[in-house]
Write a protein that holds these residues in place. Sequence first.
Motif, mmCIF file in Angstrom:
data_model
loop_
_atom_site.group_PDB
_atom_site.id
_atom_site.type_symbol
_atom_site.label_atom_id
_atom_site.label_comp_id
_atom_site.label_asym_id
_atom_site.label_seq_id
_atom_site.Cartn_x
_atom_site.Cartn_y
_atom_site.Cartn_z
ATOM 1 N N GLU A 1 0.841 -1.197 0.000
ATOM 2 C CA GLU A 1 0.000 0.000 0.000
ATOM 3 C C GLU A 1 0.876 1.247 0.000
ATOM 4 N N ASP A 2 0.859 1.984 -1.090
ATOM 5 C CA ASP A 2 1.697 3.169 -1.207
ATOM 6 C C ASP A 2 1.041 4.174 -2.155
ATOM 7 N N ALA A 3 -0.238 4.454 -1.890
ATOM 8 C CA ALA A 3 -1.018 5.409 -2.704
ATOM 9 C C ALA A 3 -0.880 5.079 -4.191
ATOM 10 N N ASP A 4 -0.574 6.061 -5.021
ATOM 11 C CA ASP A 4 -0.497 5.839 -6.466
ATOM 12 C C ASP A 4 0.733 5.035 -6.883
ATOM 13 N N LYS A 5 1.663 4.830 -5.964
ATOM 14 C CA LYS A 5 2.869 4.052 -6.261
ATOM 15 C C LYS A 5 2.746 2.616 -5.777
ATOM 16 N N SER A 6 1.556 2.184 -5.454
ATOM 17 C CA SER A 6 1.346 0.844 -4.888
ATOM 18 C C SER A 6 1.755 -0.254 -5.865
ATOM 19 N N THR A 7 2.238 -1.361 -5.285
ATOM 20 C CA THR A 7 2.663 -2.509 -6.073
ATOM 21 C C THR A 7 2.148 -3.801 -5.441
ATOM 22 N N ILE A 8 2.330 -4.893 -6.186
ATOM 23 C CA ILE A 8 2.079 -6.246 -5.674
ATOM 24 C C ILE A 8 3.410 -6.988 -5.767
ATOM 25 N N SER A 9 3.832 -7.633 -4.672
ATOM 26 C CA SER A 9 5.135 -8.298 -4.621
ATOM 27 C C SER A 9 4.991 -9.807 -4.552
ATOM 28 N N ALA A 10 5.984 -10.490 -5.134
ATOM 29 C CA ALA A 10 6.051 -11.953 -5.103
ATOM 30 C C ALA A 10 7.330 -12.387 -4.393
ATOM 31 N N PHE A 11 7.215 -13.454 -3.590
ATOM 32 C CA PHE A 11 8.345 -14.008 -2.863
ATOM 33 C C PHE A 11 8.346 -15.524 -2.991
ATOM 34 N N SER A 12 9.511 -16.126 -3.057
ATOM 35 C CA SER A 12 9.592 -17.567 -2.861
ATOM 36 C C SER A 12 9.636 -17.804 -1.357
ATOM 37 N N PHE A 13 9.096 -18.944 -0.925
ATOM 38 C CA PHE A 13 8.961 -19.233 0.501
ATOM 39 C C PHE A 13 9.764 -20.481 0.838
ATOM 40 N N ASP A 14 10.849 -20.276 1.545
ATOM 41 C CA ASP A 14 11.673 -21.378 2.032
ATOM 42 C C ASP A 14 11.117 -21.820 3.376
ATOM 43 N N GLN A 15 10.241 -22.817 3.355
ATOM 44 C CA GLN A 15 9.597 -23.232 4.591
ATOM 45 C C GLN A 15 10.581 -23.828 5.591
ATOM 46 N N SER A 16 11.546 -24.579 5.111
ATOM 47 C CA SER A 16 12.494 -25.212 6.028
ATOM 48 C C SER A 16 13.293 -24.176 6.811
ATOM 49 N N GLY A 17 13.649 -23.086 6.135
ATOM 50 C CA GLY A 17 14.375 -22.025 6.824
ATOM 51 C C GLY A 17 13.493 -20.921 7.353
ATOM 52 N N GLY A 18 12.206 -20.955 6.965
ATOM 53 C CA GLY A 18 11.277 -19.930 7.415
ATOM 54 C C GLY A 18 11.600 -18.558 6.873
ATOM 55 N N LYS A 19 12.000 -18.482 5.595
ATOM 56 C CA LYS A 19 12.407 -17.204 5.024
ATOM 57 C C LYS A 19 11.707 -16.930 3.700
ATOM 58 N N LEU A 20 11.524 -15.648 3.422
ATOM 59 C CA LEU A 20 10.990 -15.198 2.144
ATOM 60 C C LEU A 20 12.122 -14.594 1.319
ATOM 61 N N ASN A 21 12.133 -14.900 0.027
ATOM 62 C CA ASN A 21 13.110 -14.331 -0.891
ATOM 63 C C ASN A 21 12.364 -13.575 -1.986
ATOM 64 N N PHE A 22 12.670 -12.302 -2.133
ATOM 65 C CA PHE A 22 11.973 -11.448 -3.087
ATOM 66 C C PHE A 22 12.186 -11.923 -4.521
ATOM 67 N N LEU A 23 11.102 -12.003 -5.295
ATOM 68 C CA LEU A 23 11.173 -12.380 -6.708
ATOM 69 C C LEU A 23 10.996 -11.172 -7.618
ATOM 70 N N ASN A 24 9.843 -10.526 -7.520
ATOM 71 C CA ASN A 24 9.607 -9.323 -8.307
ATOM 72 C C ASN A 24 8.368 -8.613 -7.804
ATOM 73 N N LYS A 25 8.088 -7.472 -8.386
ATOM 74 C CA LYS A 25 6.862 -6.748 -8.063
ATOM 75 C C LYS A 25 6.329 -6.108 -9.331
ATOM 76 N N GLN A 26 5.020 -5.851 -9.299
ATOM 77 C CA GLN A 26 4.352 -5.226 -10.433
ATOM 78 C C GLN A 26 3.490 -4.065 -9.945
ATOM 79 N N ASP A 27 3.318 -3.084 -10.813
ATOM 80 C CA ASP A 27 2.405 -1.982 -10.537
ATOM 81 C C ASP A 27 1.029 -2.548 -10.232
ATOM 82 N N ALA A 28 0.439 -2.104 -9.118
ATOM 83 C CA ALA A 28 -0.870 -2.625 -8.707
ATOM 84 C C ALA A 28 -1.990 -2.213 -9.642
#
Length: 372
Positions: free
Chosen positions: A82-109
């Motif tokens: 949520e960032d007003a007119d600059k808002s985006t949607i982000s994607a992450f891979s989810f490493d469940q074993s390590g409990g971590k998110l790794n950023f993949l990309n984002k797109q204009d909302a």
Amino acid sequence: MKKIYAMAIATMSIFSVHAQSSGDYQLLVGTYTAPGKSEGIYIYNYQSKTAGTHLVSVAKNIINPSYLAVSKDREFVYAVNEDADKSTISAFSFDQSGGKLNFLNKQDAKGADPCYLIADEYNVISANYSGGTISVFGRQADGSLSPAKQIIQHTGSGPDKARQESAHVHMVRFTPDGKYVVVNDLGMDMVFLYQYNQESQQDILVLKDSLSVKPGSGPRHIVFSPSGKNAYLVHEMSGDVTVFDYNDGQLKKIQEISMLAPDFKGETGAADIQISSDGKFLYSSNRGTANAITTFAVGKDGKLTYKTITPTLGKGPRAFVIDPSGKWLLVGHQYTDEIVIFSRNSLNGSLKDSGKRIEVGAPVSIVFVPKK
């Protein structure tokens, strides 16, 4: 169509906090980061027997990842930013074993201030509040997002010129049969049902039906009964809950009941709504000056009977969930920076403070993910 139905059930089994009766989970918390104490998306280990939590990691440097969705295979997480007119949607891979998110990309909302999103194996769909739009993004093989494949602009307003000056899409949700997407528009006082063509590249959502609700009520979130036969819509501005019969893309109103105490005189800010896995109890949160959760009993006909109101012991109960065991109810308080955990009586639906807390800045969404 069987494929769509199977997809919907599988997705519900993972997203739903009622999916399993016991065991270990990961608890993902989406937050507001600016301004405030939060640093991003928080991942905890969670034990449903005791409601015990342990912080594993924080995905940082993310702007207001307020609402989250997890893919069916649990390998990817999607977040609104949520960032007003600059808002985006982000994607992450989810490493469940390590409990971590790794950023993949984002797109204009493709719409200001996205506040809700859903995902299946083909698409991610966002509700963009200030922009009054619905955006559909394709999912790539690696889990990343394509640019928006479809953008639907709502136009209209409601009687409250301060809150309903334009369309405000507040929620998107798959119907239990997986064939439609329900869209609540707070600004227009309307609920839309779109046919969902999941594998299409253009007309993924096609309007099937729409219905108007009480003027000035502000429809916000909707939840379906475990049987899929009923739907419950909470109205942010009026504090009412509308009960519908649901059948093949059609909603038929059968009841409207207030979640407010008869003598309530304060500011109404209804937020979230959840139903127990046995379908016997419905809960709805009220922010504003109430900061409370209303409990309803659900009859065999789907209609509601008011039971009680429980203070949530914090300010701004924006989101809450019933944990997978059904023994606990977790309430995220946006303005007092903590999740309060209540023990839940499955026989009468009552809530009692467990004394357990999770300190986290501005929690907005709470998602349970069964561990692989």
